[in-house]
Design an enzyme around this catalytic site. Structure first.
Site, PDB file in Angstrom:
ATOM      1  N   ARG A 105       0.677  -1.051  -0.102  1.00 43.43           N
ATOM      2  CA  ARG A 105       0.075   0.194   0.335  1.00 43.43           C
ATOM      3  C   ARG A 105       0.897   1.133   0.071  1.00 43.43           C
ATOM      4  NH1 ARG A 105      -4.349   1.375   4.781  1.00 43.43           N
ATOM      5  NH2 ARG A 105      -2.397   1.953   5.781  1.00 43.43           N
ATOM      6  N   THR A 109      -0.838   7.967  -1.120  1.00 45.38           N
ATOM      7  CA  THR A 109      -1.814   7.793  -1.481  1.00 45.38           C
ATOM      8  C   THR A 109      -2.707   6.480  -1.746  1.00 45.38           C
ATOM      9  OG1 THR A 109      -1.374   6.421  -3.638  1.00 45.38           O
ATOM     10  CG2 THR A 109      -0.961   8.382  -3.684  1.00 45.38           C
ATOM     11  N   ASP A 201       0.455  -1.948  12.379  1.00 48.69           N
ATOM     12  CA  ASP A 201       0.873  -3.234  10.976  1.00 48.69           C
ATOM     13  C   ASP A 201       1.255  -4.723  10.929  1.00 48.69           C
ATOM     14  OD1 ASP A 201       2.184  -1.370   7.469  1.00 48.69           O
ATOM     15  OD2 ASP A 201       3.012  -3.821   8.840  1.00 48.69           O
ATOM     16  N   ASP A 204       4.907  -5.642   9.238  1.00 52.51           N
ATOM     17  CA  ASP A 204       6.173  -5.280  10.296  1.00 52.51           C
ATOM     18  C   ASP A 204       5.773  -5.841  11.840  1.00 52.51           C
ATOM     19  OD1 ASP A 204       6.163  -3.386   8.867  1.00 52.51           O
ATOM     20  OD2 ASP A 204       5.393  -1.690   9.344  1.00 52.51           O
TER      21      ASP A 204
HETATM   22  C1  PRP Z   1      -1.292  -4.542   4.785  1.00 47.47           C
HETATM   23  C2  PRP Z   1      -2.236  -5.238   4.765  1.00 47.47           C
HETATM   24  C3  PRP Z   1      -3.642  -5.008   3.676  1.00 47.47           C
HETATM   25  C4  PRP Z   1      -3.409  -4.152   3.031  1.00 47.47           C
HETATM   26  C5  PRP Z   1      -4.410  -2.916   4.241  1.00 47.47           C
HETATM   27  O1  PRP Z   1      -0.526  -4.546   3.905  1.00 47.47           O
HETATM   28  O2  PRP Z   1      -1.527  -6.339   5.589  1.00 47.47           O
HETATM   29  O3  PRP Z   1      -2.378  -5.879   2.015  1.00 47.47           O
HETATM   30  O4  PRP Z   1      -2.024  -3.326   4.378  1.00 47.47           O
HETATM   31  O5  PRP Z   1      -4.656  -1.999   4.140  1.00 47.47           O
HETATM   32  P1  PRP Z   1      -6.351  -1.725   2.427  1.00 47.47           P
HETATM   33  O6  PRP Z   1      -7.555  -2.079   3.119  1.00 47.47           O
HETATM   34  O7  PRP Z   1      -5.576   0.020   3.304  1.00 47.47           O
HETATM   35  O8  PRP Z   1      -5.399  -1.721   1.560  1.00 47.47           O
HETATM   36  P2  PRP Z   1       0.911  -3.566   3.349  1.00 47.47           P
HETATM   37  O9  PRP Z   1       0.456  -2.610   1.959  1.00 47.47           O
HETATM   38  O10 PRP Z   1       1.039  -3.332   4.391  1.00 47.47           O
HETATM   39  O11 PRP Z   1       2.326  -4.596   2.788  1.00 47.47           O
HETATM   40  P3  PRP Z   1       2.403  -5.384   3.956  1.00 47.47           P
HETATM   41  O12 PRP Z   1       1.585  -7.580   4.232  1.00 47.47           O
HETATM   42  O13 PRP Z   1       4.081  -6.118   2.714  1.00 47.47           O
HETATM   43  O14 PRP Z   1       3.409  -5.102   4.901  1.00 47.47           O
HETATM   44  N1  URA Z   2      -2.523  -1.880   7.927  1.00 47.48           N
HETATM   45  C1  URA Z   2      -2.124  -2.838   8.589  1.00 47.48           C
HETATM   46  O1  URA Z   2      -1.220  -3.658   8.215  1.00 47.48           O
HETATM   47  N2  URA Z   2      -2.634  -2.380   9.722  1.00 47.48           N
HETATM   48  C2  URA Z   2      -3.458  -1.492   9.399  1.00 47.48           C
HETATM   49  O2  URA Z   2      -4.073  -0.757  10.336  1.00 47.48           O
HETATM   50  C3  URA Z   2      -3.995  -0.849   8.152  1.00 47.48           C
HETATM   51  C4  URA Z   2      -3.723  -1.849   6.796  1.00 47.48           C
END
Ligand code: PRP
Ligand code: URA
Length: 210
Positions: A105, A109, A201, A204
């Protein structure tokens, strides 16, 4: 049931999720809890799996025993954090095929950026279970479901751990044919698109990258 979302809030799930939310919980325990919750979630999600019968012999007599009909499942992990749900599901359904969609994400944006895609070729013939622990704006889930449909998937369920009401509404609007399963629906999204109270997150916290 909220719109097309099913809340799977068994007390065991709620207890484990509370441990995950606690900022003091370290990555190893966080991953283990997510794995345990995912086995409980998949149990609920697969209630409608078709069965057939197979003749077996118990020590007492012949019996038409119910067994799962075919190997028609595919789990699709939305990377990275989706792998935390995937592992527990594979513990319970080891013969399922697995696809991966790499998305992150964009922090400015909040749009999903794709960096990887690998799906089974016969995905159109399978029940698809797409997994990602977090449904926030739903930009990531929505992009993933669009990709799955472009690849031929017609029968999809989306499974997450935590969702925001905004995410459920957005995903239901964009993909009304896809049932959503979630272990909790939190209060709202903050100005940075994070679920509140949430757990932070997910990626993370799973991998200790912050
Ligand atoms: C997190 C999560 C989802 C997304 C959710 O991923 O695992 O994929 O955010 O947010 P949204 O509904 O607003 O799209 P992230 O982009 O942090 O990537 P990661 O799984 O690699 O940490
Ligand atoms: N992605 C995450 O990992 N946590 C949130 O709260 C939103 C998006």
């Amino acid at each position: 049931m909220v719109q097309n979302a099913t809340l799977v809030d068994h007390p065991l799930i709620q207890h484990k999720l509370s441990l995950m939310r606690d900022e003091e919980t370290q990555s190893a325990v966080f991953r283990q809890l997510l794995r345990e919750i995912s086995t409980l979630l998949v149990y609920e999600v697969l209630w409608d799996l078709p069965l057939k019968t197979k003749k077996i012999k118990t020590p007492l007599e012949e019996f038409d025993a119910p067994v799962i009909a075919g190997k028609k499942l595919v789990f699709v992990s939305i990377l990275r954090a989706g792998n935390g749900l995937l592992d527990g599901m594979l513990d319970l359904v080891p013969l399922a095929k697995v696809g991966h969609i790499g998305l992150y994400r964009d922090p400015q944006t909040l749009k999903a950026v794709e960096y990887y895609l690998k799906l089974p070729e016969d995905i159109g013939k399978r029940q698809v279970i797409a997994v990602d622990p977090m449904l926030a704006t739903a930009n990531s889930a929505s992009a993933a479901l669009t990709r799955l449909k472009e690849a031929g998937a017609t029968n999809i369920k989306f499974v997450c751990l935590l969702s925001a009401p905004e995410g459920i509404e957005a995903l239901s609007g964009a993909h009304p044919d896809v049932p959503i399963y979630t272990a909790a629906i939190d209060s709202h999204l903050n100005d940075h698109g994070y679920i509140v109270p949430g757990l932070g997150d997910a990626g993370d916290r799973m991998y200790g990258t912050k």
